[in-house]
Design a protein around this motif. Structure first.
Motif, mmCIF file in Angstrom:
data_model
loop_
_atom_site.group_PDB
_atom_site.id
_atom_site.type_symbol
_atom_site.label_atom_id
_atom_site.label_comp_id
_atom_site.label_asym_id
_atom_site.label_seq_id
_atom_site.Cartn_x
_atom_site.Cartn_y
_atom_site.Cartn_z
ATOM 1 N N GLY A 209 17.251 13.006 4.137
ATOM 2 C CA GLY A 209 18.498 12.494 3.942
ATOM 3 C C GLY A 209 18.890 11.234 4.128
ATOM 4 N N GLN A 210 17.862 10.458 4.402
ATOM 5 C CA GLN A 210 17.891 8.894 4.300
ATOM 6 C C GLN A 210 17.792 8.283 3.072
ATOM 7 O OE1 GLN A 210 18.916 6.905 6.825
ATOM 8 N NE2 GLN A 210 19.421 8.505 8.346
ATOM 9 N N SER A 211 18.574 7.331 2.587
ATOM 10 C CA SER A 211 18.575 6.559 1.234
ATOM 11 C C SER A 211 18.718 5.239 1.549
ATOM 12 C CB SER A 211 19.524 7.056 0.328
ATOM 13 O OG SER A 211 20.929 6.694 0.680
ATOM 14 N N TRP A 212 17.964 4.575 0.530
ATOM 15 C CA TRP A 212 17.900 2.847 0.589
ATOM 16 C C TRP A 212 17.750 2.383 -0.756
ATOM 17 C CZ3 TRP A 212 18.528 -0.303 4.583
ATOM 18 C CH2 TRP A 212 18.180 -1.453 4.522
ATOM 19 N N SER A 213 18.656 1.461 -1.118
ATOM 20 C CA SER A 213 18.693 1.029 -2.528
ATOM 21 C C SER A 213 18.492 -0.395 -2.642
ATOM 22 C CB SER A 213 20.260 1.340 -3.196
ATOM 23 O OG SER A 213 21.072 0.606 -2.451
ATOM 24 N N LYS A 214 18.228 -1.265 -1.520
ATOM 25 C CA LYS A 214 18.157 -2.412 -1.458
ATOM 26 C C LYS A 214 16.674 -2.670 -2.059
ATOM 27 C CE LYS A 214 21.753 -3.238 1.876
ATOM 28 N NZ LYS A 214 21.886 -3.553 3.181
ATOM 29 N N ARG A 215 16.463 -4.087 -2.338
ATOM 30 C CA ARG A 215 15.151 -4.102 -3.035
ATOM 31 C C ARG A 215 14.123 -4.767 -2.085
ATOM 32 N NH1 ARG A 215 17.183 -8.155 -7.941
ATOM 33 N NH2 ARG A 215 18.649 -8.508 -6.204
ATOM 34 N N TYR A 216 14.354 -4.775 -0.810
ATOM 35 C CA TYR A 216 13.500 -5.118 0.143
ATOM 36 C C TYR A 216 13.317 -3.831 1.197
ATOM 37 C CZ TYR A 216 17.863 -6.111 2.899
ATOM 38 O OH TYR A 216 19.182 -5.939 3.223
ATOM 39 N N SER A 217 12.268 -3.938 2.134
ATOM 40 C CA SER A 217 11.786 -2.998 2.904
ATOM 41 C C SER A 217 12.974 -2.561 3.889
ATOM 42 C CB SER A 217 10.504 -3.136 3.679
ATOM 43 O OG SER A 217 10.472 -2.362 4.578
ATOM 44 N N PRO A 218 13.490 -1.264 4.123
ATOM 45 C CA PRO A 218 14.203 -0.962 5.292
ATOM 46 C C PRO A 218 13.545 -0.994 6.512
ATOM 47 C CG PRO A 218 13.335 1.216 4.224
ATOM 48 C CD PRO A 218 12.683 -0.109 3.378
ATOM 49 N N ASP A 249 -2.074 -4.044 3.818
ATOM 50 C CA ASP A 249 -1.018 -4.657 3.614
ATOM 51 C C ASP A 249 0.142 -4.029 4.447
ATOM 52 O OD1 ASP A 249 -2.429 -6.270 1.619
ATOM 53 O OD2 ASP A 249 -2.259 -4.626 0.117
ATOM 54 N N TYR A 250 1.176 -4.953 4.523
ATOM 55 C CA TYR A 250 2.434 -4.299 5.123
ATOM 56 C C TYR A 250 3.159 -4.015 3.911
ATOM 57 C CZ TYR A 250 1.419 -6.758 9.411
ATOM 58 O OH TYR A 250 0.970 -7.240 10.554
ATOM 59 N N ILE A 251 3.853 -2.922 4.021
ATOM 60 C CA ILE A 251 4.473 -2.408 2.765
ATOM 61 C C ILE A 251 6.021 -1.803 3.116
ATOM 62 C CG2 ILE A 251 2.245 -1.348 1.736
ATOM 63 C CD1 ILE A 251 3.357 1.304 2.640
ATOM 64 N N ASN A 252 6.674 -1.733 1.915
ATOM 65 C CA ASN A 252 8.080 -1.159 2.031
ATOM 66 C C ASN A 252 7.928 0.276 1.790
ATOM 67 O OD1 ASN A 252 10.333 0.005 1.033
ATOM 68 N ND2 ASN A 252 11.005 -1.766 -0.249
ATOM 69 N N PRO A 253 8.154 1.059 2.786
ATOM 70 C CA PRO A 253 7.888 2.438 3.008
ATOM 71 C C PRO A 253 8.810 3.508 1.976
ATOM 72 C CG PRO A 253 9.325 1.959 4.788
ATOM 73 C CD PRO A 253 9.010 0.572 4.032
ATOM 74 N N ILE A 254 9.751 2.844 1.192
ATOM 75 C CA ILE A 254 10.360 3.343 0.103
ATOM 76 C C ILE A 254 9.554 3.505 -1.087
ATOM 77 C CG2 ILE A 254 12.241 3.442 -1.376
ATOM 78 C CD1 ILE A 254 12.980 4.401 1.295
ATOM 79 N N SER A 255 8.854 2.178 -1.635
ATOM 80 C CA SER A 255 8.453 1.931 -2.844
ATOM 81 C C SER A 255 6.744 2.009 -2.697
ATOM 82 C CB SER A 255 8.677 0.742 -3.463
ATOM 83 O OG SER A 255 8.325 -0.421 -2.680
ATOM 84 N N GLY A 256 6.180 1.628 -1.398
ATOM 85 C CA GLY A 256 4.773 1.392 -1.435
ATOM 86 C C GLY A 256 4.445 0.054 -1.578
ATOM 87 N N GLY A 257 5.368 -0.799 -2.196
ATOM 88 C CA GLY A 257 5.149 -2.269 -2.586
ATOM 89 C C GLY A 257 5.394 -3.227 -1.481
ATOM 90 N N PRO A 258 5.397 -4.424 -1.738
ATOM 91 C CA PRO A 258 5.380 -5.780 -0.894
ATOM 92 C C PRO A 258 6.891 -5.491 -0.080
ATOM 93 C CG PRO A 258 5.710 -6.510 -3.057
ATOM 94 C CD PRO A 258 5.202 -4.962 -3.162
ATOM 95 N N VAL A 259 6.889 -6.011 1.067
ATOM 96 C CA VAL A 259 8.021 -5.954 1.942
ATOM 97 C C VAL A 259 9.086 -6.487 1.436
ATOM 98 C CG1 VAL A 259 6.678 -5.591 3.963
ATOM 99 C CG2 VAL A 259 7.074 -7.924 3.334
ATOM 100 N N MET A 260 9.105 -7.876 0.546
ATOM 101 C CA MET A 260 10.112 -8.659 -0.070
ATOM 102 C C MET A 260 9.614 -8.827 -1.416
ATOM 103 S SD MET A 260 11.553 -10.925 3.225
ATOM 104 C CE MET A 260 9.814 -11.703 3.700
ATOM 105 N N MET A 261 10.693 -9.229 -2.069
ATOM 106 C CA MET A 261 10.244 -9.667 -3.741
ATOM 107 C C MET A 261 9.643 -10.640 -3.795
ATOM 108 S SD MET A 261 14.073 -8.499 -5.233
ATOM 109 C CE MET A 261 15.128 -9.616 -3.941
#
Length: 363
Positions: A209-218, A249-261
């Motif tokens: 139920g949690q959403s996150w739309s920002k381009r960096y890691s929550p 690697d430290y990751i963004n748990p939403i995308s699996g990508g890097p923590v910041m752009m």
């Protein structure tokens, strides 16, 4: 060589160049070989900053300036090849910030993405857009671009020092840097303390139920204990990389990508006695020893490091790492600009192909 500029000066050409200069122009063939090199040529140089050499001077800043006067009480690391842009390496900035118990720097935001890696002390905290996080040694915290953030130390804490890492030089090179001070100087805590970690740090789980739309890691804080635990668990089931040992690697748990752009980060473990092979990459790296001691060879030069020491590897320079201990592991934290390199399709990597993959030492 055919296909490359090779024009000898003549009186007529020199006069021509002067005429072009007067018009605000120039002949490409006079600079082509410089601006289009065969391979990357970094103006940064490999450097190492020993914490024991810096610590007393960092602490002295406590008596010389207040957070209100300085904005941020920081001793920055200057690469001798990048002093014109105040960079530690490439387009990355690094500095050591110190705060005393009961202090809190004013809240601000900027175009630059930033991170903090805690070096010593107890009671440090960061507030990012109302998310307050308590911080301990070797914790890694994000302050992404555009977020209101402030740092401080609780009154019952101790003097704290952490490394700041930012992409300020890149933002300035792009002429896209903005800076703004919070109208109230400090921001409110709008969420439960450490809610970011409680919500997003569970291994392999995503809160329903949690959403996150920002381009960096929550997930704004990455704690040392679970990071080290993950490395040691991984080390039991993998041979690791021949170039980096056991690295995660430290990751963004939403995308699996890097923590910041624009900034990525990693932690790597070197097993007892491990000596990696050398390789080089497009991208610039700032390393800090989080545990143990060892040395790195960068373009043939040896740099010995121990806990809290910081060193840099410029772009396209061969590097290899060695753990000095035969009985204990060593860990290296790093932040880098690979998110930018990868987004632009510029990543390349090359192994050192001689001497069993190890560089001969220079000097």
């Amino acid at each position: 060589m055919l296909g490359r500029a090779n024009v000898a000066d003549t009186p007529e050409l020199i006069a021509y160049y002067k005429r072009l200069q007067a018009l605000g122009t120039g002949a490409l063939w006079t600079v082509a070989n410089k601006i289009e090199p065969w391979e990357p040529v970094s103006s940064s140089v490999p450097m190492l900053w020993r914490y024991q050499d810096l610590r007393d001077d960092v602490l002295r800043a406590l008596d010389l300036v207040t957070p209100e006067q300085a904005g941020r009480r920081v001793v920055y690391l200057e690469n001798e090849g990048r002093s014109d842009v105040v960079a530690a390496v490439g387009w990355l900035y690094s500095g050591l910030q110190v705060m005393a118990p009961g202090e809190c720097a004013s809240s601000h935001r900027h175009s630059a993405s930033a991170l903090r890696f805690i070096m010593e002390g107890q009671g440090a905290f960061t507030n990012v857009d109302g998310h307050k996080m308590t911080l301990g040694a070797n914790d890694f915290v994000l302050t992404p671009n555009g977020t209101w953030h402030e740092h401080g130390v609780s009154e019952d804490g101790t003097v704290c020092i952490w490394q700041d890492g930012l992409d300020i030089p890149l933002m300035n090179a792009l002429e896209a840097n903005f800076y703004e001070v919070h109208p109230d100087l400090n921001q409110a805590v709008s969420f439960p303390v450490d809610d970011s970690t409680a919500t997003w740090a569970a291994a392999g789980l995503r809160p329903a139920g949690q959403s996150w739309s920002k381009r960096y890691s929550p997930l704004l804080k990455y704690e040392w204990a679970p990071t080290y635990d993950a490395l040691t668990r991984f080390a039991k089931v993998t041979d690791g990389s021949p170039f980096d040992g056991v690295m995660m690697d430290y990751i963004n748990p939403i995308s699996g990508g890097p923590v910041m752009m624009t900034i990525g980060a990693s932690m790597q473990l070197l097993r007892p006695g491990e000596h990696t092979k050398a390789h080089r990459q497009t991208g610039s790296f700032v390393y800090q020893c989080a545990k143990g001691a060892g040395y790195s060879v960068i373009n043939g030069r040896r740099f010995d490091w121990r806990e809290r020491d910081i060193f840099v590897v410029p772009a396209w320079m061969y590097h290899e790492h060695a753990n000095a201990s035969q009985t204990d592991d060593a860990c290296l934290f790093a932040f880098h600009d690979l998110p930018v390199i990868n987004a632009l399709g510029l990543y390349r990597e090359e192994a050192f192909g001689e001497n069993g993959g190890h560089q001969p030492l220079i000097g």
